[in-house]
Write a protein that holds these residues in place. Structure first.
Motif, PDB file in Angstrom:
ATOM      1  N   UNK A 182     -99.472   2.954  72.254  1.00 33.02           N
ATOM      2  CA  UNK A 182     -99.250   3.942  73.306  1.00 33.02           C
ATOM      3  C   UNK A 182     -98.407   5.048  72.704  1.00 33.02           C
ATOM      4  N   UNK A 183     -98.827   6.287  72.913  1.00 34.36           N
ATOM      5  CA  UNK A 183     -98.142   7.442  72.332  1.00 34.36           C
ATOM      6  C   UNK A 183     -97.610   8.336  73.435  1.00 34.36           C
ATOM      7  N   UNK A 184     -96.354   8.719  73.310  1.00 29.68           N
ATOM      8  CA  UNK A 184     -95.715   9.615  74.282  1.00 29.68           C
ATOM      9  C   UNK A 184     -95.471  10.949  73.591  1.00 29.68           C
ATOM     10  N   UNK A 185     -96.135  11.985  74.051  1.00 31.98           N
ATOM     11  CA  UNK A 185     -95.992  13.307  73.442  1.00 31.98           C
ATOM     12  C   UNK A 185     -94.617  13.892  73.734  1.00 31.98           C
TER      13      UNK A 185
ATOM     14  N   UNK B 253     -91.570  14.818  66.996  1.00 35.70           N
ATOM     15  CA  UNK B 253     -92.811  14.056  66.887  1.00 35.70           C
ATOM     16  C   UNK B 253     -92.932  13.104  68.079  1.00 35.70           C
ATOM     17  N   UNK B 254     -94.128  12.748  68.419  1.00 33.28           N
ATOM     18  CA  UNK B 254     -94.323  11.852  69.568  1.00 33.28           C
ATOM     19  C   UNK B 254     -93.766  10.455  69.289  1.00 33.28           C
ATOM     20  N   UNK B 255     -93.434   9.746  70.372  1.00 31.74           N
ATOM     21  CA  UNK B 255     -93.028   8.349  70.255  1.00 31.74           C
ATOM     22  C   UNK B 255     -94.271   7.482  70.231  1.00 31.74           C
ATOM     23  N   UNK B 256     -94.138   6.335  69.603  1.00 33.55           N
ATOM     24  CA  UNK B 256     -95.301   5.458  69.458  1.00 33.55           C
ATOM     25  C   UNK B 256     -94.849   4.003  69.537  1.00 33.55           C
TER      26      UNK B 256
ATOM     27  N   UNK C  80     -78.711  16.603  63.728  1.00 30.40           N
ATOM     28  CA  UNK C  80     -79.517  15.612  64.461  1.00 30.40           C
ATOM     29  C   UNK C  80     -79.425  15.854  65.959  1.00 30.40           C
ATOM     30  N   UNK C  81     -78.190  16.107  66.412  1.00 34.60           N
ATOM     31  CA  UNK C  81     -77.974  16.341  67.841  1.00 34.60           C
ATOM     32  C   UNK C  81     -78.721  17.581  68.302  1.00 34.60           C
ATOM     33  N   UNK C  82     -78.725  18.614  67.470  1.00 34.72           N
ATOM     34  CA  UNK C  82     -79.430  19.848  67.821  1.00 34.72           C
ATOM     35  C   UNK C  82     -80.923  19.574  67.972  1.00 34.72           C
ATOM     36  N   UNK C  83     -81.466  18.815  67.044  1.00 35.67           N
ATOM     37  CA  UNK C  83     -82.901  18.527  67.090  1.00 35.67           C
ATOM     38  C   UNK C  83     -83.274  17.740  68.333  1.00 35.67           C
TER      39      UNK C  83
END
Length: 271
Positions: free
Chosen positions: A63-66, A51-54, A10-13
């Motif tokens: 609102x989506x943050x790429x 993946x983007x935040x939403x 998880x940390x690597x990702x």
């Protein structure tokens, strides 16, 4: 051991997010962040996809943050697009969205949505915060200018201010003077920044002086109709104008009465 391994992956990702843009500038064979992730995932299993935040805002949309995008950049673009569409979004809603996203991702700067402003020489500055309608704030400004002694500014002046503001931000509510045609009497006009009650009182006074029988009931009906077109802040007052003269008496001029005639009558009585 299994749990530790999982959290390491998880940390690597997540760690890929920070150097992604730097990696793009130095890596010629990989295409975008997806290519960077694919490179590392080919060497070790990846648990979390990039993946983007939403964040969803009720009545406005998501609102989506790429990946790799600054939260403030995404929120500003989303907010401006929402206002262009006329959606109900103000500074409070923008701040709430930014807070929610900054919990999930590091934010390097705050959201900047400065107000639109127009300076009116000798009068003051009209300031319209993000999310507010310019026509609404022009009404407020005009009323304040009137109270400060600048009188009722010409409608053309307000139109010029409106055009300037609408070049800086979306406008969805037109700026208008409110008018009402009274059969057999004429048109009543409520100026920008003028109280409806003041306009009705002046109209009734002029109508009576011109010989029209506009009573209290008719004046009240006019007031009610205009208040459905524009917010009314003070009640209608049809009482007379009075002026107390010390040690002599009080001059009273009712609506529809000529001040000069009433003054002469009063002088005759007090002589």
């Amino acid at each position: 051991m299994g749990s530790s391994s999982r959290w390491l992956r998880v940390a690597v990702a997540w760690a890929l997010l920070a150097p992604a843009r730097a990696a793009l500038s130095t890596t010629q064979t990989l295409e975008g962040v997806g290519g960077v992730l694919q490179h590392f995932c080919s060497q070790k299993p990846c648990v979390l996809p990039l993946k983007p935040l939403r964040h969803e805002v009720e009545g406005v949309g998501a609102v989506t943050v790429a990946v790799g995008q600054e939260v403030a950049d995404a929120v500003e673009a989303w907010a401006l697009a929402a206002r262009v569409q006329g959606l109900p979004l103000g500074l409070d809603g923008v701040a709430e969205a930014a807070r929610a996203l900054c919990i999930q991702k590091k934010c390097n700067r705050g959201v900047a949505l400065p107000p639109a402003q127009v300076d009116l020489e000798g009068v003051g500055t009209v300031t319209v915060p993000f999310g507010r309608e310019p026509s609404e704030l022009i009404e407020v400004f005009a009323a304040q200018a009137y109270t400060a002694g600048h009188g009722l500014l010409p409608f053309e002046t307000h139109q010029a201010v409106m055009a300037n503001l609408c070049a800086q931000m979306p406008c969805h509510v037109p700026l208008t003077e409110k008018t009402l045609e009274i059969e057999g009497v004429g048109e009543i006009r409520v100026a920008v920044g003028q109280e409806v009650a003041d306009a009705v009182r002046t109209f009734v006074d002029n109508a009576r002086r011109a010989g029209h029988a506009v009573g209290t009931e008719g004046a009240t009906a006019i007031m009610e109709r205009l208040c459905s077109l524009k917010k009314c802040n003070v009640p209608l007052d049809l009482g007379p104008d009075t002026l107390k003269i010390e040690n002599i008496g009080t001059v009273v001029v009712g609506l529809g009465e000529e001040p000069s005639v009433k003054l002469l009558d009063w002088l005759e009585r007090v002589r």
